[in-house]
Design a protein around this motif. Structure first.
Motif, PDB file in Angstrom:
ATOM      1  N   GLN A  64       0.812  -1.209   0.000  1.00 54.98           N
ATOM      2  CA  GLN A  64       0.000   0.000   0.000  1.00 54.98           C
ATOM      3  C   GLN A  64       0.855   1.273   0.000  1.00 54.98           C
ATOM      4  O   GLN A  64       0.546   2.242  -0.667  1.00 54.98           O
ATOM      5  CB  GLN A  64      -0.907  -0.030   1.237  1.00 54.98           C
ATOM      6  N   GLY A  92     -10.491  -5.587 -13.541  1.00 56.16           N
ATOM      7  CA  GLY A  92      -9.628  -4.618 -12.876  1.00 56.16           C
ATOM      8  C   GLY A  92      -8.536  -4.024 -13.750  1.00 56.16           C
ATOM      9  O   GLY A  92      -7.791  -3.156 -13.295  1.00 56.16           O
ATOM     10  N   GLU A 116      -8.000   9.234  -8.198  1.00 54.75           N
ATOM     11  CA  GLU A 116      -8.833   8.124  -8.645  1.00 54.75           C
ATOM     12  C   GLU A 116      -7.973   6.946  -9.097  1.00 54.75           C
ATOM     13  O   GLU A 116      -8.279   5.782  -8.835  1.00 54.75           O
ATOM     14  CB  GLU A 116      -9.759   8.586  -9.780  1.00 54.75           C
ATOM     15  N   PHE A 119      -6.627   5.295  -6.070  1.00 55.72           N
ATOM     16  CA  PHE A 119      -7.673   4.500  -5.411  1.00 55.72           C
ATOM     17  C   PHE A 119      -7.842   3.160  -6.121  1.00 55.72           C
ATOM     18  O   PHE A 119      -7.960   2.110  -5.486  1.00 55.72           O
ATOM     19  CB  PHE A 119      -8.994   5.275  -5.427  1.00 55.72           C
ATOM     20  N   ALA A 122      -5.031   0.997  -5.139  1.00 53.55           N
ATOM     21  CA  ALA A 122      -5.196   0.517  -3.765  1.00 53.55           C
ATOM     22  C   ALA A 122      -6.222  -0.615  -3.707  1.00 53.55           C
ATOM     23  O   ALA A 122      -6.030  -1.617  -3.006  1.00 53.55           O
ATOM     24  CB  ALA A 122      -5.634   1.669  -2.863  1.00 53.55           C
ATOM     25  N   ASN A 123      -7.292  -0.463  -4.479  1.00 56.09           N
ATOM     26  CA  ASN A 123      -8.302  -1.522  -4.554  1.00 56.09           C
ATOM     27  C   ASN A 123      -7.714  -2.820  -5.067  1.00 56.09           C
ATOM     28  O   ASN A 123      -7.957  -3.889  -4.531  1.00 56.09           O
ATOM     29  CB  ASN A 123      -9.423  -1.094  -5.508  1.00 56.09           C
ATOM     30  N   SER A 126      -5.669  -4.478  -2.428  1.00 53.60           N
ATOM     31  CA  SER A 126      -6.381  -5.148  -1.334  1.00 53.60           C
ATOM     32  C   SER A 126      -7.124  -6.391  -1.817  1.00 53.60           C
ATOM     33  O   SER A 126      -7.718  -7.102  -1.010  1.00 53.60           O
ATOM     34  CB  SER A 126      -7.316  -4.196  -0.604  1.00 53.60           C
ATOM     35  N   VAL A 128      -9.502  -6.816  -4.403  1.00 54.14           N
ATOM     36  CA  VAL A 128     -10.874  -6.777  -4.902  1.00 54.14           C
ATOM     37  C   VAL A 128     -11.035  -7.675  -6.140  1.00 54.14           C
ATOM     38  O   VAL A 128     -12.056  -8.327  -6.327  1.00 54.14           O
ATOM     39  CB  VAL A 128     -11.283  -5.333  -5.235  1.00 54.14           C
ATOM     40  N   TYR A 129      -9.995  -7.707  -6.987  1.00 53.57           N
ATOM     41  CA  TYR A 129     -10.130  -8.439  -8.245  1.00 53.57           C
ATOM     42  C   TYR A 129      -9.412  -9.782  -8.235  1.00 53.57           C
ATOM     43  O   TYR A 129      -9.402 -10.489  -9.224  1.00 53.57           O
ATOM     44  CB  TYR A 129      -9.569  -7.595  -9.398  1.00 53.57           C
TER      45      TYR A 129
END
Lengths: 316, 506
Positions: A64, A92, A116, A119, A122-123, A126, A128-129
């Motif tokens: 991160q 993603g 953006e 972000f 960062a997603n 973490s 997400v995809y």
């Protein structure tokens, strides 16, 4: 009616997902090899080492904190691609076609601010995809400047070539062509169309859109069939080598054709989808069986590629 | 090779499961249907007597060795009397006693019996019984009958049958009538027969019993005899009653002692009432077991506290729901959010009921999605974002509970049992799918999850399935076997038939 349909599909040698899992991926893909293809960073390193051309890696964000260094990593890059290392089905992926100061233009035309973009990174980090939602890494890599060969049958985005390789023998291929619906992505799940390929010559056949067979690109209206894929023999050779590289018996290889750099390996897939059969109007199973029967007589890379060209020309 | 291994494993699982199931149904009598009832008999003996004012003592014969029946329950009603039970040579008796008794006294004894499924066959040693005392002419007559019967008999049972036959065919003036006297009662006949058999060194005894009938106010006692042969007692009845009637003979006590004897009172009188009733089979089966089996049952779910039992009723149906889920995913090909999410939703539906469950689920997911889309603007990191959604979901559940309670819907209270984290993950996955693949795909998967959840609920909520898995948890081994087999199912999924239809040719 239903059983009759199942019987006819069986006769055509159409491979279902249960059989693909039970008899091909579970049997021929050792579990400890999966990380090689699931993590695109590893795949890239592996391919580069073996001398297989891949899109150049500009940088990777692994934790991160590194998101802060993003401007530094991106400085001087006008266009690039952000990709989760363990993403599935193209989820993603963010393609930036142009950037100026802290404004980025995505392939779908949206303008993103630096925040953006950060972000989104960062997603991806973490998870997400990623498969199972595990923490992930983000690749920043060269944006492919694609070969104009498919220009007439592509709506934005980058078309790519998917080749299924079984035990080192390329058995089936398709060209995935982005559409308006797929938002420029070369993924059939997202609405791209897939055109089958004559394995012997590298000419495209008709295409699949969803579950239907189409002859023209839905957005450009040009016929999809009959386009010759440049460097076809070398595409076959590269994909066959990926088997030796990973040790995965049932493998899907995604390649792109760059205008300047030629064929580049985008990613490998240990559980390649089955829609390729519709694109080729042919079942996979007869081809897979043919490879299983002949595998002992195919010693060299050349043997395997030659066998593919000979044995799997277009169905009709 | 793998196939052979798999098939033998599933065969073993099924065999183990079915044999346990068979044993429990056939030998232990566990009911295969929920709320099944089995036939039990209640016998009530009321003893009335006139007490003479001083201490009173009542001796009552209790049922013992009542095979093929089993004594499930017995009770004594005797106000003001002390009660002791004691074993004696020929059985067991109860002694009611009191210091002072005045006027009409009534004592009750109640027993509940049912027909055993597995009559005990315990070998008994040959008993040594006292020789009867015959004298003079009776001795001569008795010896003559025994001797003539012996000549025609092959073994002890036939010898006994012949002696009995001889007594039944007694004519005035012959040896048998010397022993029986004029117009002998059945009781007298049985007593004499036992004496003769003992004289012939064949162990035998008098049995006093009751003929059970569905509703009988004043049942008299019936008498027959038992002959010992090769480790077991065989009943021999006089006058050959119909065999289906014999099925309802309940042996009560043995020997010549009276059913009831009273000291310190007179005009003793007993009334025996029999009636038929139906009890929940499970209770009956539990109380019927012999010690060995009771030890086995000691490890069954029925010994858990009731609350834990209720919990296991829920837990044990989960594998059945999972099996359905596996079939729906791998044979039909329905896409769901999260592998086991629909089963967890189904468990929540068990508490809320189906209709309200669907309503609440839809409301929570829809509102959760709205909040999640709003949070998107704040650009939060994944874990804090999930935590925020969890918090919102918890609040939503609380608000829904209160609202529905105010509206008079009790069902709303159980909404708190929804799996909060699972709902949150569903909302998160749905958002990602919504953004990546569009609203259509997201709603389709949500509907698929809900549909599978509802189907799992219907299966898991069926009273029959719940009963079977709780009473026969071993049946889950069959479920396991089926899941293992599905693990090697390589045929097409139903949705694939549609997907690949264009390839089917003509």
């Amino acid at each position: 009616m239903m059983f009759d349909l199942a019987r006819r599909l069986r006769e055509q040698g159409v491979l279902g997902i249960n059989r693909r899992n039970a008899e091909y991926t579970l049997l021929h893909n050792p579990r400890n090899r999966y990380p090689l293809v699931d993590d695109k960073l590893l795949t890239k390193a592996l391919a580069a080492e073996a001398g297989i051309a891949v899109p150049e890696l500009y940088g990777a964000v692994e934790i991160q904190r590194q998101v802060r260094d993003l401007p530094q990593m991106l400085s001087g890059r006008r266009d690039f691609v952000l990709k989760p290392a363990r993403g599935t089905q193209g989820d993603g992926i963010l393609v930036i076609t142009n950037s100026a100061r802290d404004r980025y233009r995505a392939a779908d035309g949206a303008i993103l601010s630096h925040d953006e973009l950060a972000f989104h990174v960062a997603n991806m980090l973490s998870g997400v995809y990623s498969i199972g939602g595990h923490p992930d890494k983000v690749l920043i890599e060269y944006r492919v400047n694609f070969d104009p060969v498919f220009e007439a049958i592509t709506y934005r985005g980058v078309p790519d070539v998917r080749i299924i390789v079984f035990l080192g023998v390329p058995v089936m291929a398709m060209v995935r062509l982005p559409t308006r619906r797929s938002g420029g992505r070369a993924n059939l799940h997202q609405g791209a169309i897939g055109a089958g390929v004559n394995m012997a010559t590298g000419h495209t056949l008709s295409a699949v859109m969803g579950m239907a067979i189409v002859d023209e690109h839905p957005d450009t209206g040009n016929p999809v069939a009959g386009v010759e894929i440049p460097h076809w023999p070398s595409l076959l050779e590269i994909s066959a080598r990926c088997y030796d590289l990973t040790g995965l018996g049932y493998l899907g290889i995604d390649l792109v054709l760059d205008r300047n750099k030629g064929p580049l390996v985008l990613e490998l897939n240990a559980r390649p989808g089955l829609a390729i059969q519709i694109a080729n109007r042919a079942g996979l199973q007869p081809r897979l069986r043919a490879v299983e029967e002949k595998r002992d007589s195919l010693h060299t890379l050349g043997d395997r590629v030659a066998f593919a060209c000979q044995s799997f020309p277009a169905a009709s | 090779m793998k196939r052979v291994h798999l098939y033998s494993l599933t065969a073993v699982l099924c065999a183990v499961s079915l044999s346990m199931f068979y044993y429990k149904v056939v030998y232990l009598g566990f009911p295969t249907m929920p709320e099944q009832r089995s036939e039990v008999w209640r016998i009530e003996a009321a003893i009335e007597f006139e007490a003479s004012g001083g201490p009173a003592k009542v001796t009552l014969q209790l049922p013992q060795h009542i095979a093929p029946w089993v004594l499930v329950d017995q009770s004594f009603v005797s106000r003001g009397y002390g009660l002791t039970t004691e074993l004696h040579d020929e059985g067991q008796r109860a002694i009611f006693s009191t210091r002072e008794a005045q006027g009409t006294q009534t004592l009750y004894y109640r027993a509940t019996v049912l027909r055993s499924r597995h009559p005990d066959a315990v070998a008994e040693p040959r008993p040594v019984l006292p020789k009867p005392r015959f004298e003079g002419a009776e001795l001569v007559a008795a010896q003559a009958i025994v001797a003539s019967a012996l000549q025609q008999s092959a073994d002890e049972p036939t010898h006994a049958a012949l002696i009995l036959k001889r007594l039944q065919e007694a004519r005035p003036g012959d040896e048998a009538s010397v022993l029986l006297g004029r117009e002998p009662s059945k009781k007298r006949l049985v007593n004499v027969a036992v004496d003769l058999l003992r004289l012939a060194d064949i162990p035998s005894r008098v049995v006093n019993g009751v003929a059970l009938s569905p509703e009988r106010r004043n049942a008299g006692f019936v008498h027959w005899l038992e002959v010992y042969h090769k480790g077991a007692w065989t009943s021999i009845h006089i006058g050959e009653p119909r065999t289906d009637a014999l099925d309802y003979y309940l042996p009560w006590w043995r020997g010549r002692l009276p059913f009831v004897s009273v000291e310190g009172g007179d005009r003793a009188h007993q009334t025996v009432t029999t009636s038929r009733a139906y009890e929940l089979s499970m209770r009956v089966a539990m109380s019927e077991q012999r010690t060995l089996e009771q030890r086995l049952l000691g490890f069954s779910l029925f010994t858990l506290p009731l609350q834990a039992q209720a919990l296991y009723r829920t837990i044990l149906v989960i594998p059945v729901g999972i099996l359905l889920l596996v079939a729906l995913r791998n044979i039909v090909g329905i896409k769901t959010f999260g592998t086991f999410m629909p089963v967890l939703i189904a468990i929540a539906f068990r508490q809320t009921g189906l209709g309200w469950g669907i309503v609440f689920f839809s409301i929570v997911v829809a509102l959760g999605l709205a909040v999640r889309f709003y949070l998107e603007h704040l650009k939060l990191l994944l874990v804090p974002r999930l935590a925020a959604v969890v918090t919102v979901v918890v609040l939503l559940l609380a608000v829904l509970s209160v609202l529905s309670y105010k509206l008079g819907l009790d069902r709303g209270l159980s909404v708190g049992l929804f799996p909060i984290v699972i709902l949150t993950m569903t909302i998160e996955r749905m958002t990602v799918v919504w953004e990546e693949r569009g609203a259509g795909e997201a709603l389709q998967q949500a509907a698929g999850s809900l549909l599978v959840g509802v189907l799992c609920y219907l299966v898991m909520h069926a009273a029959y399935i719940e009963h079977l898995t709780f009473v026969f948890p071993e049946l889950l081994l069959i479920v396991l076997a089926a899941i293992l087999l599905l693990g090697r199912y390589t045929g097409y999924r139903l949705v694939e038939l549609r997907r690949f239809k264009v390839l089917a040719g003509r």
